[in-house]
Scaffold this active site. Structure first.
Site, mmCIF file in Angstrom:
data_model
loop_
_atom_site.group_PDB
_atom_site.id
_atom_site.type_symbol
_atom_site.label_atom_id
_atom_site.label_comp_id
_atom_site.label_asym_id
_atom_site.label_seq_id
_atom_site.Cartn_x
_atom_site.Cartn_y
_atom_site.Cartn_z
ATOM 1 C CE1 TYR A 256 -1.831 8.459 4.318
ATOM 2 C CE2 TYR A 256 -3.187 6.519 4.708
ATOM 3 C CZ TYR A 256 -1.949 7.082 4.431
ATOM 4 O OH TYR A 256 -0.853 6.271 4.280
ATOM 5 C CG ASN B 1 -5.625 -4.923 1.899
ATOM 6 O OD1 ASN B 1 -4.572 -4.704 1.298
ATOM 7 N ND2 ASN B 1 -6.505 -5.828 1.495
ATOM 8 C CG HIS C 189 1.111 -2.710 6.043
ATOM 9 N ND1 HIS C 189 1.046 -3.080 4.721
ATOM 10 C CD2 HIS C 189 2.245 -3.265 6.535
ATOM 11 C CE1 HIS C 189 2.110 -3.818 4.428
ATOM 12 N NE2 HIS C 189 2.846 -3.950 5.512
ATOM 13 C CB CYS D 52 0.103 15.749 23.737
ATOM 14 S SG CYS D 52 0.926 15.471 22.145
ATOM 15 C CB THR E 38 -0.219 -9.554 -1.802
ATOM 16 O OG1 THR E 38 0.890 -8.693 -1.493
ATOM 17 C CG2 THR E 38 0.227 -11.009 -1.716
ATOM 18 C CG ASN F 23 -2.104 -11.709 -8.036
ATOM 19 O OD1 ASN F 23 -2.541 -11.034 -8.964
ATOM 20 N ND2 ASN F 23 -1.358 -11.198 -7.071
ATOM 21 C CB VAL F 24 -5.798 -10.929 -11.826
ATOM 22 C CG1 VAL F 24 -7.171 -11.048 -11.178
ATOM 23 C CG2 VAL F 24 -5.097 -9.657 -11.361
HETATM 24 C C1 BV8 Z 1 10.250 -1.614 7.013
HETATM 25 C C2 BV8 Z 1 0.177 1.230 4.693
HETATM 26 C C3 BV8 Z 1 12.172 -1.356 8.363
HETATM 27 C C4 BV8 Z 1 -0.015 2.630 4.301
HETATM 28 C C5 BV8 Z 1 1.904 0.162 3.352
HETATM 29 C C6 BV8 Z 1 14.342 -2.845 -0.979
HETATM 30 C C7 BV8 Z 1 14.139 -4.214 -0.955
HETATM 31 C C8 BV8 Z 1 13.292 -4.807 -0.008
HETATM 32 C C9 BV8 Z 1 12.637 -4.019 0.946
HETATM 33 C C10 BV8 Z 1 12.843 -2.665 0.904
HETATM 34 C C11 BV8 Z 1 13.675 -2.074 -0.044
HETATM 35 N N1 BV8 Z 1 13.656 -0.748 0.173
HETATM 36 C C12 BV8 Z 1 12.849 -0.479 1.216
HETATM 37 C C13 BV8 Z 1 12.363 -1.634 1.673
HETATM 38 C C14 BV8 Z 1 11.452 -1.820 2.800
HETATM 39 C C15 BV8 Z 1 10.017 -1.499 2.369
HETATM 40 C C16 BV8 Z 1 9.631 -2.309 1.162
HETATM 41 O O1 BV8 Z 1 9.368 -3.484 1.257
HETATM 42 N N2 BV8 Z 1 9.598 -1.630 -0.009
HETATM 43 C C17 BV8 Z 1 9.268 -2.332 -1.233
HETATM 44 C C18 BV8 Z 1 8.304 -1.487 -2.048
HETATM 45 C C19 BV8 Z 1 10.567 -2.585 -2.006
HETATM 46 N N3 BV8 Z 1 9.192 -1.899 3.497
HETATM 47 C C20 BV8 Z 1 8.966 -1.008 4.481
HETATM 48 O O2 BV8 Z 1 9.342 0.141 4.460
HETATM 49 C C21 BV8 Z 1 8.243 -1.567 5.698
HETATM 50 N N4 BV8 Z 1 8.997 -1.214 6.856
HETATM 51 O O3 BV8 Z 1 10.831 -2.330 6.252
HETATM 52 O O4 BV8 Z 1 10.805 -1.064 8.122
HETATM 53 C C22 BV8 Z 1 12.472 -0.789 9.675
HETATM 54 C C23 BV8 Z 1 12.802 -1.647 10.727
HETATM 55 C C24 BV8 Z 1 13.128 -1.098 11.953
HETATM 56 C C25 BV8 Z 1 13.079 0.287 12.149
HETATM 57 C C26 BV8 Z 1 12.710 1.136 11.088
HETATM 58 C C27 BV8 Z 1 12.402 0.604 9.844
HETATM 59 C C28 BV8 Z 1 6.876 -0.938 5.810
HETATM 60 C C29 BV8 Z 1 6.020 -1.376 4.657
HETATM 61 C C30 BV8 Z 1 4.573 -0.919 4.902
HETATM 62 C C31 BV8 Z 1 4.253 0.241 3.979
HETATM 63 N N5 BV8 Z 1 2.833 0.587 4.127
HETATM 64 N N6 BV8 Z 1 0.617 0.472 3.542
HETATM 65 C C32 BV8 Z 1 -1.271 2.799 3.496
HETATM 66 O O5 BV8 Z 1 -1.894 1.812 3.061
HETATM 67 O O6 BV8 Z 1 -1.627 3.962 3.286
HETATM 68 S S1 BV8 Z 1 2.326 -0.898 2.113
HETATM 69 C C33 BV8 Z 1 1.217 -0.890 0.855
HETATM 70 O O7 BV8 Z 1 1.710 -1.856 -0.061
HETATM 71 C C34 BV8 Z 1 -0.167 -1.369 1.214
HETATM 72 O O8 BV8 Z 1 -0.302 -1.815 2.544
HETATM 73 C C35 BV8 Z 1 -0.333 -2.554 0.285
HETATM 74 O O9 BV8 Z 1 -1.186 -3.485 0.785
HETATM 75 C C36 BV8 Z 1 1.065 -3.040 0.305
HETATM 76 C C37 BV8 Z 1 1.482 -4.136 -0.593
HETATM 77 O O10 BV8 Z 1 0.893 -3.925 -1.785
HETATM 78 P P1 BV8 Z 1 -0.244 -4.987 -2.195
HETATM 79 O O11 BV8 Z 1 -1.205 -5.115 -1.081
HETATM 80 O O12 BV8 Z 1 0.426 -6.226 -2.645
HETATM 81 O O13 BV8 Z 1 -0.970 -4.225 -3.325
HETATM 82 P P2 BV8 Z 1 -0.441 -3.951 -4.814
HETATM 83 O O14 BV8 Z 1 -1.276 -2.850 -5.368
HETATM 84 O O15 BV8 Z 1 1.050 -3.842 -4.815
HETATM 85 O O16 BV8 Z 1 -0.783 -5.321 -5.589
HETATM 86 C C38 BV8 Z 1 -2.125 -5.716 -5.779
HETATM 87 C C39 BV8 Z 1 -2.058 -7.153 -6.263
HETATM 88 O O17 BV8 Z 1 -3.390 -7.635 -6.375
HETATM 89 C C40 BV8 Z 1 -1.413 -7.294 -7.615
HETATM 90 O O18 BV8 Z 1 -0.557 -8.430 -7.600
HETATM 91 C C41 BV8 Z 1 -2.602 -7.549 -8.555
HETATM 92 O O19 BV8 Z 1 -2.253 -8.415 -9.621
HETATM 93 C C42 BV8 Z 1 -3.562 -8.245 -7.634
HETATM 94 N N7 BV8 Z 1 -4.985 -8.075 -7.953
HETATM 95 C C43 BV8 Z 1 -5.600 -6.981 -8.464
HETATM 96 N N8 BV8 Z 1 -6.938 -7.225 -8.555
HETATM 97 C C44 BV8 Z 1 -7.139 -8.482 -8.067
HETATM 98 C C45 BV8 Z 1 -5.910 -9.027 -7.684
HETATM 99 N N9 BV8 Z 1 -5.788 -10.266 -7.169
HETATM 100 C C46 BV8 Z 1 -6.913 -10.986 -7.016
HETATM 101 N N10 BV8 Z 1 -8.145 -10.531 -7.350
HETATM 102 C C47 BV8 Z 1 -8.287 -9.292 -7.879
HETATM 103 N N11 BV8 Z 1 -9.514 -8.855 -8.226
HETATM 104 ZN ZN ZN Z 2 0.031 13.377 21.563
#
Ligand code: BV8
Ligand code: ZN
Length: 252
Positions: free
Chosen positions: A69, A104, A121, A160, A198, A223-224
Site C-alpha cells: 500500500y 478505485n 472500496h 487503542c 472496469t 473500455n479498451v
Molecule cells: C464481498 C480495494 C461479501 C482494495 C478491491 C465468485 C463469483 C462472484 C463473486 C465472488 C466470487 N468469489 C468471491 C466473490 C466476491 C468478490 C468478487 O467479486 N471476486 C471476483 C474477483 C470474482 N467480491 C468481494 O469479495 C467483495 N466483497 O463480496 O463481500 C460479504 C458480504 C457480507 C459479509 C462478508 C462478505 C469485495 C470486493 C472489493 C475488493 N477490493 N479494491 C484495493 O484497491 O487495494 S477490488 C479491486 O478490483 C479494485 O477496487 C478494482 O477497482 C476492482 C475491480 O477491478 P477494476 O477496477 O475493474 O480493474 P481491472 O484491473 O480489473 O480492470 C481494468 C479495466 O480497465 C479493464 O477492463 C481494462 O480493459 C480497462 N482499461 C485499461 N486501461 C484503460 C481501460 N479502460 C479505459 N481506458 C483505459 N485507458
Molecule cells: Zn483501535
C-alpha cells in the site's frame, strides 16, 4: 478511432437525462500511471493484487501488505488526474443528478474536482483500526516515500493498541452498507449508466450496470477491451477513457 456518431447520440441522451450514473474502475486511472488490478501492469514483485488485497494476507504478513500500500501511495502521490477524470468532473457539474461511483481507492476523482464520489472500496489515503474501535486516520499528508525501502519500519498502531490497516475493502469483506445502498439507488433510477475502465468482474460493483440495464437505463461501456459487461451494454465506446470522455463531454 472513436465512433463520433455514437458520441453524438450519447451526448443527446445525456443532455435530456434527468439522472445519470457513472461507475469507474482502475482503467480510468491507468493513464495517470496507476497500475490496474488485472492488467499485466497490475503485478507487484510477482504478487497479484488479489493475493494482497485480502484480510488473510494482512493477518499473515501485515508488513508486506503495508509495503504494497505504501508503494501504491507513492505512485498515486506522483499521479495526476487525467483528462478522463477531469471530463467526468465537468460532466458532473453540468448534468443535474449525475452520481459518480468508483471502485478505485486512489482519490483521483476528488482531486479532479468531482464531488460526492461514492468510493465503494474505500480510500488508500485513510487508515483505520484493524480491531474496529472506530479510529480512522487521514494519512494523505504522510510522505509515503519516507517508509519506502525501510523494511523494519514499525507497523502503524491504533491509539487503542491494535494495528492500523488501510481503510479499503478487501476481497471477502463487506462493503459499507450506506455506500452500496446509495450506489444501487443511483443505478436503479438513472437513465444513462456509464461504466468506465472496469473489467466488470468484482461484485457487488459489477452488478450495478446490470441493475441499471434492468431498470431501463442505457448502459454505456467505455473500455479498451471487451468485458463480461459488453454484451449487456446498449452502447460500447471502444477506446481510452482519457480520449473518449473529453470527446463526449465536449458534445454535451
Ligand atoms: C464481498 C480495494 C461479501 C482494495 C478491491 C465468485 C463469483 C462472484 C463473486 C465472488 C466470487 N468469489 C468471491 C466473490 C466476491 C468478490 C468478487 O467479486 N471476486 C471476483 C474477483 C470474482 N467480491 C468481494 O469479495 C467483495 N466483497 O463480496 O463481500 C460479504 C458480504 C457480507 C459479509 C462478508 C462478505 C469485495 C470486493 C472489493 C475488493 N477490493 N479494491 C484495493 O484497491 O487495494 S477490488 C479491486 O478490483 C479494485 O477496487 C478494482 O477497482 C476492482 C475491480 O477491478 P477494476 O477496477 O475493474 O480493474 P481491472 O484491473 O480489473 O480492470 C481494468 C479495466 O480497465 C479493464 O477492463 C481494462 O480493459 C480497462 N482499461 C485499461 N486501461 C484503460 C481501460 N479502460 C479505459 N481506458 C483505459 N485507458
Ligand atoms: Zn483501535
Amino acid at each position: 478511432m472513436i465512433d463520433t456518431r455514437a458520441l453524438d447520440q450519447l451526448a443527446e441522451r445525456l443532455r435530456s437525462a434527468r439522472a445519470v450514473a457513472a461507475m469507474t474502475g482502475a482503467g480510468i486511472s491507468a493513464e495517470s500511471g496507476v497500475p490496474t488490478f488485472r492488467g499485466n501492469d497490475g503485478l507487484w514483485r510477482s504478487y497479484s493484487a488479489a493475493d494482497l488485497a485480502t484480510p488473510e494476507a494482512f493477518a499473515r504478513d501485515p508488513g508486506l501488505v503495508w509495503e504494497w500500500y505504501r508503494w501504491r501511495r507513492s505512485l498515486i502521490a506522483r499521479a495526476r488526474p487525467n483528462a478522463g477524470h477531469l471530463a467526468l468532473a465537468r460532466l458532473q457539474s453540468r448534468l443535474p443528478g449525475c452520481t459518480l461511483i468508483t471502485q478505485n481507492v486512489d482519490g483521483l476523482h476528488h482531486r479532479a474536482g468531482s464531488t460526492g464520489v461514492i468510493e465503494l472500496h474505500g480510500n488508500i489515503w485513510r487508515a483505520r483500526c484493524a480491531r474496529g474501535c472506530g479510529f480512522v486516520a487521514d494519512e494523505s499528508r504522510v510522505d509515503p516515500g519516507a517508509a519506502e525501502g525501510d523494511d523494519d519500519q514499525p507497523l502503524p498502531a491504533c491509539p487503542c493498541g491494535a494495528r492500523l490497516r488501510p481503510d479499503v475493502v478487501w476481497f471477502g469483506e463487506a462493503l459499507d452498507e450506506d455506500l452500496i445502498d446509495a450506489a444501487v439507488r443511483a443505478a436503479g433510477s438513472c437513465e444513462v449508466f456509464l461504466a468506465v475502465g472496469t473489467s466488470a468482474l468484482v461484485y457487488p460493483a459489477a452488478g450495478l450496470p446490470l441493475i441499471a440495464g434492468r431498470a431501463g437505463a442505457l448502459v454505456v461501456e467505455v473500455n479498451v477491451d471487451d468485458t463480461p459487461l459488453t454484451p449487456h451494454a446498449g452502447l460500447v465506446l471502444r477506446g481510452k477513457a482519457a480520449e473518449t470522455l473529453p470527446e463526449l463531454e465536449s458534445r454535451v
